[in-house]
Scaffold this motif. Structure first.
Motif, PDB file in Angstrom:
ATOM      1  N   GLY A 186       0.769  -1.241   0.000  1.00 42.98           N
ATOM      2  CA  GLY A 186       0.000   0.000   0.000  1.00 42.98           C
ATOM      3  C   GLY A 186       0.790   1.275   0.000  1.00 42.98           C
ATOM      4  N   GLY A 187       2.100   1.229   0.388  1.00 43.71           N
ATOM      5  CA  GLY A 187       2.866   2.463   0.462  1.00 43.71           C
ATOM      6  C   GLY A 187       2.241   3.458   1.435  1.00 43.71           C
ATOM      7  N   MET A 188       2.493   4.737   1.212  1.00 44.67           N
ATOM      8  CA  MET A 188       1.998   5.765   2.117  1.00 44.67           C
ATOM      9  C   MET A 188       0.477   5.893   2.079  1.00 44.67           C
ATOM     10  SD  MET A 188       2.414   7.997   4.440  1.00 44.67           S
ATOM     11  CE  MET A 188       4.087   8.608   4.641  1.00 44.67           C
ATOM     12  N   LYS A 189      -0.132   5.727   0.916  1.00 46.34           N
ATOM     13  CA  LYS A 189      -1.592   5.836   0.845  1.00 46.34           C
ATOM     14  C   LYS A 189      -2.267   4.781   1.703  1.00 46.34           C
ATOM     15  CE  LYS A 189      -2.664   8.123  -3.532  1.00 46.34           C
ATOM     16  NZ  LYS A 189      -3.264   7.982  -4.880  1.00 46.34           N
ATOM     17  N   GLY A 190      -1.861   3.544   1.524  1.00 45.77           N
ATOM     18  CA  GLY A 190      -2.460   2.462   2.303  1.00 45.77           C
ATOM     19  C   GLY A 190      -2.198   2.631   3.787  1.00 45.77           C
ATOM     20  N   THR A 191      -0.951   2.996   4.130  1.00 48.65           N
ATOM     21  CA  THR A 191      -0.592   3.184   5.529  1.00 48.65           C
ATOM     22  C   THR A 191      -1.401   4.317   6.164  1.00 48.65           C
ATOM     23  OG1 THR A 191       1.653   2.386   5.105  1.00 48.65           O
ATOM     24  CG2 THR A 191       1.327   3.690   7.087  1.00 48.65           C
ATOM     25  N   THR A 192      -1.588   5.409   5.422  1.00 51.15           N
ATOM     26  CA  THR A 192      -2.342   6.553   5.951  1.00 51.15           C
ATOM     27  C   THR A 192      -3.788   6.185   6.236  1.00 51.15           C
ATOM     28  OG1 THR A 192      -0.928   8.117   4.773  1.00 51.15           O
ATOM     29  CG2 THR A 192      -3.072   8.929   5.480  1.00 51.15           C
ATOM     30  N   TRP A 193      -4.440   5.489   5.307  1.00 52.92           N
ATOM     31  CA  TRP A 193      -5.831   5.091   5.533  1.00 52.92           C
ATOM     32  C   TRP A 193      -5.955   4.129   6.716  1.00 52.92           C
ATOM     33  CZ3 TRP A 193      -9.894   7.567   4.080  1.00 52.92           C
ATOM     34  CH2 TRP A 193      -9.883   8.333   2.911  1.00 52.92           C
ATOM     35  N   VAL A 194      -5.017   3.205   6.840  1.00 49.01           N
ATOM     36  CA  VAL A 194      -5.025   2.285   7.984  1.00 49.01           C
ATOM     37  C   VAL A 194      -4.861   3.066   9.280  1.00 49.01           C
ATOM     38  CG1 VAL A 194      -3.729   0.445   9.137  1.00 49.01           C
ATOM     39  CG2 VAL A 194      -4.256   0.253   6.706  1.00 49.01           C
ATOM     40  N   GLN A 195      -3.986   4.058   9.288  1.00 46.44           N
ATOM     41  CA  GLN A 195      -3.772   4.862  10.502  1.00 46.44           C
ATOM     42  C   GLN A 195      -5.003   5.689  10.866  1.00 46.44           C
ATOM     43  OE1 GLN A 195      -0.243   6.800   9.160  1.00 46.44           O
ATOM     44  NE2 GLN A 195       1.131   5.298  10.072  1.00 46.44           N
ATOM     45  N   MET A 196      -5.715   6.193   9.862  1.00 47.33           N
ATOM     46  CA  MET A 196      -6.943   6.946  10.152  1.00 47.33           C
ATOM     47  C   MET A 196      -8.010   6.034  10.754  1.00 47.33           C
ATOM     48  SD  MET A 196      -7.494   9.823   7.196  1.00 47.33           S
ATOM     49  CE  MET A 196      -7.216   8.838   5.741  1.00 47.33           C
ATOM     50  N   VAL A 197      -8.186   4.858  10.175  1.00 48.33           N
ATOM     51  CA  VAL A 197      -9.161   3.892  10.704  1.00 48.33           C
ATOM     52  C   VAL A 197      -8.782   3.509  12.131  1.00 48.33           C
ATOM     53  CG1 VAL A 197     -10.042   1.541  10.469  1.00 48.33           C
ATOM     54  CG2 VAL A 197      -9.825   3.004   8.445  1.00 48.33           C
ATOM     55  N   LYS A 198      -7.507   3.255  12.336  1.00 46.39           N
ATOM     56  CA  LYS A 198      -7.037   2.856  13.657  1.00 46.39           C
ATOM     57  C   LYS A 198      -7.238   3.960  14.690  1.00 46.39           C
ATOM     58  CE  LYS A 198      -3.448   3.597  16.531  1.00 46.39           C
ATOM     59  NZ  LYS A 198      -2.186   4.321  16.674  1.00 46.39           N
ATOM     60  N   ALA A 199      -7.014   5.225  14.309  1.00 44.25           N
ATOM     61  CA  ALA A 199      -7.197   6.339  15.247  1.00 44.25           C
ATOM     62  C   ALA A 199      -8.641   6.432  15.700  1.00 44.25           C
ATOM     63  CB  ALA A 199      -6.760   7.654  14.591  1.00 44.25           C
ATOM     64  N   VAL A 200      -9.586   6.282  14.768  1.00 45.18           N
ATOM     65  CA  VAL A 200     -11.014   6.323  15.118  1.00 45.18           C
ATOM     66  C   VAL A 200     -11.361   5.172  16.060  1.00 45.18           C
ATOM     67  CG1 VAL A 200     -13.347   6.118  14.206  1.00 45.18           C
ATOM     68  CG2 VAL A 200     -11.676   7.518  12.996  1.00 45.18           C
ATOM     69  N   LEU A 201     -10.870   3.969  15.746  1.00 45.22           N
ATOM     70  CA  LEU A 201     -11.147   2.804  16.595  1.00 45.22           C
ATOM     71  C   LEU A 201     -10.561   2.983  17.995  1.00 45.22           C
ATOM     72  CD1 LEU A 201     -10.490  -0.154  14.112  1.00 45.22           C
ATOM     73  CD2 LEU A 201     -12.698   0.589  15.006  1.00 45.22           C
ATOM     74  N   LEU A 202      -9.327   3.491  18.056  1.00 47.71           N
ATOM     75  CA  LEU A 202      -8.663   3.639  19.356  1.00 47.71           C
ATOM     76  C   LEU A 202      -9.372   4.661  20.233  1.00 47.71           C
ATOM     77  CD1 LEU A 202      -6.321   2.918  21.199  1.00 47.71           C
ATOM     78  CD2 LEU A 202      -4.952   4.685  20.075  1.00 47.71           C
ATOM     79  N   ILE A 203      -9.737   5.814  19.651  1.00 52.94           N
ATOM     80  CA  ILE A 203     -10.445   6.836  20.425  1.00 52.94           C
ATOM     81  C   ILE A 203     -11.793   6.296  20.893  1.00 52.94           C
ATOM     82  CG2 ILE A 203     -11.601   9.071  20.270  1.00 52.94           C
ATOM     83  CD1 ILE A 203      -8.642   9.351  20.589  1.00 52.94           C
ATOM     84  N   ALA A 204     -12.509   5.599  20.006  1.00 49.02           N
ATOM     85  CA  ALA A 204     -13.821   5.058  20.374  1.00 49.02           C
ATOM     86  C   ALA A 204     -13.697   4.020  21.479  1.00 49.02           C
ATOM     87  CB  ALA A 204     -14.498   4.452  19.145  1.00 49.02           C
ATOM     88  N   GLY A 205     -12.719   3.107  21.343  1.00 53.62           N
ATOM     89  CA  GLY A 205     -12.536   2.071  22.357  1.00 53.62           C
ATOM     90  C   GLY A 205     -12.116   2.637  23.692  1.00 53.62           C
ATOM     91  N   THR A 206     -11.199   3.597  23.666  1.00 53.20           N
ATOM     92  CA  THR A 206     -10.737   4.219  24.911  1.00 53.20           C
ATOM     93  C   THR A 206     -11.859   5.011  25.573  1.00 53.20           C
ATOM     94  OG1 THR A 206      -8.541   4.434  23.904  1.00 53.20           O
ATOM     95  CG2 THR A 206      -8.943   5.669  25.916  1.00 53.20           C
ATOM     96  N   LEU A 207     -12.653   5.712  24.766  1.00 53.79           N
ATOM     97  CA  LEU A 207     -13.785   6.471  25.306  1.00 53.79           C
ATOM     98  C   LEU A 207     -14.795   5.543  25.969  1.00 53.79           C
ATOM     99  CD1 LEU A 207     -15.191   9.214  25.586  1.00 53.79           C
ATOM    100  CD2 LEU A 207     -16.245   8.821  23.353  1.00 53.79           C
ATOM    101  N   LEU A 208     -15.057   4.386  25.338  1.00 56.88           N
ATOM    102  CA  LEU A 208     -15.996   3.421  25.909  1.00 56.88           C
ATOM    103  C   LEU A 208     -15.526   2.951  27.284  1.00 56.88           C
ATOM    104  CD1 LEU A 208     -18.407   1.445  25.735  1.00 56.88           C
ATOM    105  CD2 LEU A 208     -16.881  -0.139  24.514  1.00 56.88           C
ATOM    106  N   ILE A 209     -14.272   2.550  27.398  1.00 47.84           N
ATOM    107  CA  ILE A 209     -13.755   2.069  28.681  1.00 47.84           C
ATOM    108  C   ILE A 209     -13.720   3.198  29.713  1.00 47.84           C
ATOM    109  CG2 ILE A 209     -11.760   1.053  29.848  1.00 47.84           C
ATOM    110  CD1 ILE A 209     -13.305  -0.839  28.038  1.00 47.84           C
TER     111      ILE A 209
END
Length: 539
Positions: A186-209
């Motif tokens: 994926g190079g930088m494009k693939g990595t960037t999209w994965v990082q954006m998805v991961k940031a949303v998941l991490l904030i949501a999961g941390t907020l839930l706990i």
């Protein structure tokens, strides 16, 4: 039976859910990576995602890149075991962004094309400074990768009940293989999209706990802290400075060294620096950092609930038995807050939070591997080995092969780092980055008398001094928590080398410039100054 044993044995009926979440995330992100990889046509797409991301998107991706296993697993564990002193990591990681915003983000975006080496080579001799910049980037990235590998081993061991050395090693290999696929496809494009998805998941999961923990204590922070102090067995000392740092004069120096490394390290981290090249303008780079500070600041506030919640609800012996460095405190808290080991709610929350943490690790290792493979291909292969004669196709191929090589090194070293606290390991990476990269970047951007010799002395002096001090510190040998606890060859007393190596990096950069016979290229500096401040002529 401890919570950890229950997680490993009593939740077998929920194992299908756990594995399904893992597989679903890996497959989804691989699909994103393959899609993004098909859109990548050349070096600009592979290294900088075509400079197509907005300030908000890049800020979200920076957050995903920065909020690593150290943030989610290491800090929560440090707070759970050491209280107030553990929270110091959160403060340091957040304050560090002010240095990046005020001194580095915009000038770096304006002055370079893909890597830190581009900035240095603009006004200095290309081959030596690119060799030094590439070497430093790879070493810093590998130090940071060790932390992610340690976090992955602790996490999956807890979640799937994997026991034994072989099982732990297989987990590290799995993470390494997946990260190689992310970057090479994926190079930088693939990595960037994965990082954006991961940031949303991490904030949501941390907020839930966070909400569930605060709900349990009636949203009364004082009650949460009181319960944590009582359950920790340390009493009021748990909420005061000095439980880990401050007992002796040497531990006080270690705390100062850690603080300096945390505050200055972010502005020299290669995987953060290359993110500034993915936006179209300097204004977007500034906006990226503003968004990142807001998102990361909110996250670090929630680590208070994670760490002190774990301390309040789980016995410290249970956390240590699960992982001596405390890296599993957050997943164990999720299990406990969901109903405890063996319960459906506990299994669901444990699976969700562990999947989020695993997503965190995969996204960060992808960013680190991309930074180091890009520097190898662009700085070392193209400009040093091939002397600028390589085609774009050859350059991207070199980056992909470098990804495999760096991934293999990270896997091999990660096997030995499984028992160390990931926040501590990341702090070492920060110290190396602040010692080798930051002095050179600042001198290059803001000091007209800086020379090639000064850059080489600064990079190599900061790099070698920090690495050598780490190798002969209690992190590697001589202590029960060391990487090699059964031997003792340490002579440097501090766990973090920043107090010595960072000033040394700045001193050597100045000294190399003033004692050398080389005359600084003031005309090139004037051009770089205009370019860095205005963006005129930038890519």
């Amino acid at each position: 039976m401890t919570t950890f044993q229950l997680a490993a044995s009593g939740s077998g009926e929920h194992r299908v859910l756990t594995i399904s979440l893992f597989v679903a995330f890996v497959l989804a992100t691989l699909a994103i990576t393959v899609w993004a990889g098909r859109q990548s046509k050349g070096t600009e797409d592979f290294y900088a995602a075509g400079r197509q991301f907005s300030g908000f998107q890049n800020g979200l991706a920076i957050s995903g890149d920065y909020m690593s296993a150290a943030s989610f697993l290491g800090i929560a564990g440090a707070i759970a075991l050491y209280g107030y002193d553990g929270f110091l990591y959160s403060i340091g990681f957040l304050v560090a962004w002010l240095v990046a915003l005020l001194l580095v983000a915009e000038p770096l975006r304006n002055s370079g094309r893909f890597t830190m080496g581009d900035v240095l080579a603009y006004r200095m001799r290309q081959r030596p400074v690119r060799t030094a910049a590439g070497t430093s980037t790879i070493v810093v990235s590998i130090f940071y990768l060790l932390a992610q590998m340690a976090g992955a081993g602790a996490l999956v061991t807890l979640l799937l009940g994997i026991t034994g050395e072989v099982g732990n090693i297989l987990v590290v290999i799995l993470v390494g293989v997946v990260m190689i696929l992310y970057v090479s496809i994926g190079g930088m494009k693939g990595t960037t999209w994965v990082q954006m998805v991961k940031a949303v998941l991490l904030i949501a999961g941390t907020l839930l706990i966070t909400v569930l923990v605060m709900l349990k204590f009636g949203f009364n922070v004082s009650e949460l802290l009181g319960a944590a102090a009582e359950n920790s067995g340390k009493g009021s000392a748990f909420l005061e400075p000095g439980l880990k740092y401050g007992v002796t004069a040497m531990s006080k120096l270690d705390f100062i060294s850690l603080g300096v490394a945390l505050v200055l390290g972010t502005a020299g981290l290669p995987h953060i620096l290359i993110r500034f090249y993915t936006v179209p303008t300097a204004k977007a780079a500034r906006k990226s950092v503003n968004w990142a500070i807001g998102i990361i600041g909110g996250f670090y506030l929630m680590t208070i609930a994670l760490g002190f919640g774990a301390a309040a609800l789980i016995k410290p012996d249970t956390i240590i038995e699960s992982n001596p460095a405390g890296n599993t405190a957050a997943p164990l808290l999720a299990q406990e807050i969901g109903g405890g080991a063996g319960s459906a709610g506990g299994a669901v929350l444990l699976a969700v939070i562990s999947a989020v943490a695993f997503a965190t690790i995969l996204a960060v290792v992808a960013g680190l591997t991309l930074a180091s493979s890009s520097s190898f291909a662009h700085d070392l292969y193209v400009n040093v080995i091939r002397k600028g004669q390589a085609t774009e196709k050859e350059e991207v191929a070199a980056a992909r092969w470098a990804t495999v090589g760096i991934g293999a090194v990270a896997i091999a070293l990660g096997v030995f780092a499984r028992g160390l606290n990931v926040a501590g390991l990341v702090a070492l990476a920060f110290a190396v980055a602040a010692s080798a990269n930051l002095p050179t970047i600042l001198y290059s951007l803001f000091w007209k008398r800086f020379t090639t010799q000064g850059a080489l002395w600064s990079i190599y002096g900061g790099l070698f001094s920090s690495v050598i001090l780490v190798l002969f510190s209690p992190v590697v040998s001589g202590a029960p928590t060391s990487m090699f606890p059964s031997v003792d060859f340490h002579w440097f007393p501090l766990n973090n080398p920043g107090l010595i190596s960072i000033p040394l990096g700045f001193l050597l950069g100045w000294l190399g410039s003033v004692v050398g016979k080389e005359e600084p290229d003031t005309e090139k500096y004037a051009e770089l100054e205009v370019r860095s401040l205005t963006g005129a002529g930038s890519a």
